[in-house]
Write an enzyme that holds these catalytic residues in place. Structure first.
Site, short mmCIF file in Angstrom:
data_model
loop_
_atom_site.label_atom_id
_atom_site.label_comp_id
_atom_site.label_asym_id
_atom_site.label_seq_id
_atom_site.Cartn_x
_atom_site.Cartn_y
_atom_site.Cartn_z
N LYS A 5 0.78 -0.58 0.07
CA LYS A 5 0.07 -0.09 -0.16
C LYS A 5 1.12 1.01 -0.05
O LYS A 5 0.66 2.61 -0.16
CB LYS A 5 -1.08 -0.40 1.27
CG LYS A 5 -2.15 -1.00 1.20
CD LYS A 5 -2.67 -1.57 2.62
CE LYS A 5 -2.88 -0.03 3.41
NZ LYS A 5 -3.84 -0.70 4.77
N LYS A 29 2.82 2.33 2.23
CA LYS A 29 3.40 3.00 3.65
C LYS A 29 3.57 2.01 4.54
O LYS A 29 4.19 0.95 4.25
CB LYS A 29 1.59 2.77 4.30
CG LYS A 29 0.07 3.49 4.21
CD LYS A 29 -0.51 3.49 4.79
CE LYS A 29 -2.15 3.87 4.79
NZ LYS A 29 -3.09 4.10 5.90
#
Ligand code: C2G
Length: 135
Positions: A44, A46
């Site tokens: 993602k 992140k």
């Protein structure tokens, strides 16, 4: 017994997260949180500050949360919904429309995000304030 599921990283837990969980739980009787593992966070884009174990422990302490499971694969949502007999998939409306493909399995609800707070904003504000102290 209406079962709700939601997904997320829940890093640097804040009141926007809590409001989301409170409203998701209010949609039914039992709330499952599929918590992003460090591996899927990489997917993602992140990098969580807290480890998966720390983030899991914090979520399990929240009165609205009944079960925390790992979200390790972007494609696990359909099998989760079947496996956990989920009636409602709920998530913030920053994802509006992205999970409509699940509507053949369960109700899909996009909940308005809480304005004015985010993990990114917290990190940014902290960096700024430490810079200001140095100046
Ligand atoms: N959220 C919110 N208000 C904010 C911040 C977050 O309502 N100010 C909601 C998000 O919409 C999400 C949940 O809180 O429903 C968790 O946020 P994140 O940890 O940022 O989750 P995200 O990275 O969007 O993960 O497979 C789906 C992804 O794992 C969702």
């Amino acid at each position: 017994m209406k079962r709700v599921i939601t997904y997320g990283t829940y890093d640097l837990l804040h009141w926007g997260h809590i409001r989301l969980l409170k409203r998701a739980k209010a949609l039914g009787d039992y709330l499952i949180v599929a918590l992003s593992t460090d591996e899927i966070n990489e997917f993602k884009g992140k990098k969580a500050y807290h480890s998966y174990a720390e983030r899991k422990m914090m979520l399990e302490a929240i009165r609205y949360v009944d079960l925390v499971i790992p979200e390790s694969d972007w494609e696990q949502k359909r099998s989760d919904i079947v496996k956990y007999h989920v009636d409602i998939f709920a998530i913030g409306d920053d994802w509006a429309g992205k999970f409509d493909y699940l509507t053949d399995l369960c109700e899909v609800v996009y909940l308005p995000r809480t304005e004015g707070v985010s993990t990114t904003k917290i990190k940014h504000d902290l960096e700024q304030s430490s810079k200001n102290k140095k100046d």
